[in-house]
Motif scaffolding. Structure first.
Motif, PDB file in Angstrom:
ATOM      1  N   UNK A   1      -6.258  -3.870   5.054  1.00 53.01           N
ATOM      2  CA  UNK A   1      -8.068  -4.172   4.969  1.00 53.01           C
ATOM      3  C   UNK A   1      -9.077  -2.953   4.484  1.00 53.01           C
ATOM      4  N   UNK A   2      -7.987  -1.935   4.634  1.00 53.98           N
ATOM      5  CA  UNK A   2      -8.537  -0.667   4.553  1.00 53.98           C
ATOM      6  C   UNK A   2      -8.446  -0.547   2.892  1.00 53.98           C
TER       7      UNK A   2
ATOM      8  N   UNK B   1     -11.766  -4.828  15.299  1.00 56.45           N
ATOM      9  CA  UNK B   1     -12.052  -4.877  13.981  1.00 56.45           C
ATOM     10  C   UNK B   1     -11.276  -7.235  14.018  1.00 56.45           C
ATOM     11  N   UNK B   2     -10.743  -7.486  15.018  1.00 57.30           N
ATOM     12  CA  UNK B   2      -9.822  -9.091  14.829  1.00 57.30           C
ATOM     13  C   UNK B   2      -8.857  -8.592  14.127  1.00 57.30           C
TER      14      UNK B   2
ATOM     15  N   UNK C   1     -11.369  -2.891   1.220  1.00 50.16           N
ATOM     16  CA  UNK C   1     -12.635  -2.688   1.506  1.00 50.16           C
ATOM     17  C   UNK C   1     -13.624  -1.387   1.577  1.00 50.16           C
ATOM     18  N   UNK C   2     -12.567   0.022   1.222  1.00 50.83           N
ATOM     19  CA  UNK C   2     -12.560   1.116   1.291  1.00 50.83           C
ATOM     20  C   UNK C   2     -12.372   1.341   3.223  1.00 50.83           C
ATOM     21  N   UNK C   3     -12.326   2.737   3.479  1.00 48.28           N
ATOM     22  CA  UNK C   3     -12.151   3.527   4.934  1.00 48.28           C
ATOM     23  C   UNK C   3     -13.162   3.698   5.078  1.00 48.28           C
TER      24      UNK C   3
ATOM     25  N   UNK D   1       1.146  -1.514  -0.650  1.00 39.71           N
ATOM     26  CA  UNK D   1      -0.536   0.444   0.038  1.00 39.71           C
ATOM     27  C   UNK D   1       0.702   0.842  -0.025  1.00 39.71           C
ATOM     28  N   UNK D   2       1.984   0.508  -0.333  1.00 42.42           N
ATOM     29  CA  UNK D   2       2.845   2.398   0.237  1.00 42.42           C
ATOM     30  C   UNK D   2       2.932   2.940  -1.275  1.00 42.42           C
TER      31      UNK D   2
END
Length: 257
Positions: free
Chosen positions: A220-221, A209-210, A224-226, A28-29
């Motif tokens: 995950x962000x 959020x486990x 799934x989207x923030x 994600x960078x």
């Protein structure tokens, strides 16, 4: 007098660096940010035979001087599907700092994590300013220092406390949400209390959020989207609040019994 042999010989091959950048981008960078880390000497490529590794240099003290030779490296094997980190050389610190864009901000924050990957994930999450990490999104923060402490001894931590006290910095604990991470966080919080240094923890969002670490949260962000993940987080917080109310009500009932 000859110079000491380097702890780890980094690969100068552009193809190896390109693969390291691909790994960072998969985490994600932004490509420009990955290149900047490499220019600052905070990440590189290392080969062990045919296996390529991401290499993060470790330094003795809290301040990373590009001219100072690293005492050790933490490396991650790119051929493994799951992150497997190893250390070469002496224990030390990996760190980088980020200045906020808030005009008039005056607060310095040190964020303690276990690994460089966790630090980079926290940085990305905080920059979203979506409310996942409110302790790192405040407009009073002038500079945030992300410090990976997973391979340090007590002497390095003593330097951290001394520097934080001198800077009048507040500390944010962001260790993994597992047994080892909780032990680290508790130890750091106890020492900070002795030193009268204010602390906060951001690990609670992981348990809600486990998830076990912030690298997982960042991915995950992205997946799934923030907005959707914030809805999940809000629902989890509400469920926890209701459970706590039920526990307190049951205790009151027992007290009247």
């Amino acid at each position: 007098m000859t110079a000491p042999a380097p702890v780890l010989a980094l690969s100068p091959d552009p193809n190896d660096l390109a693969q390291v950048f691909q790994k960072l981008e998969a985490d994600g960078m932004d490509p420009k940010e990955a290149a900047k880390l490499q220019e600052l000497g905070l990440v590189g490529a290392a080969r062990f035979g045919q296996r390529l590794h991401v290499a993060f240099p470790l330094f003795q003290d809290h301040h990373t001087d590009p001219a100072e030779p690293p005492v050790g490296y933490v490396v991650e094997d790119l051929s493994q599907p799951q992150a497997q980190l190893r250390r070469f050389g002496a224990p030390g610190l990996w760190r980088f700092s980020h200045r906020s864009g808030y005009e008039g901000a005056d607060r310095l924050v040190h964020v303690f994590t276990s690994t460089p990957g966790e630090a980079l994930a926290l940085w990305n999450i905080a920059r979203l300013e979506q409310g996942f990490l409110p302790q790192l999104e405040q407009d009073t923060i002038q500079r945030t220092v992300f410090v990976a402490t997973g391979w340090t001894g007590q002497e390095h931590r003593a330097r951290l406390w001394a520097r934080a006290k001198a800077d009048q910095a507040s500390l944010v604990l962001a260790y993994r949400d597992d047994d080892k991470g909780r032990i680290q966080s508790q130890s750091m919080a106890q020492e900070a209390q002795k030193q009268a240094i204010p602390t906060a923890s951001v690990t609670g969002v992981l348990s809600l959020l486990s998830l076990q670490n912030f690298a997982q949260l960042w991915l995950t962000i992205l997946r799934e989207g923030a907005e959707r993940l914030l809805e999940r987080l809000k629902a989890a917080r509400e469920a926890r609040r209701k459970r706590q109310q039920e526990i307190e009500a049951a205790k009151r009932g027992q007290g009247r019994g």
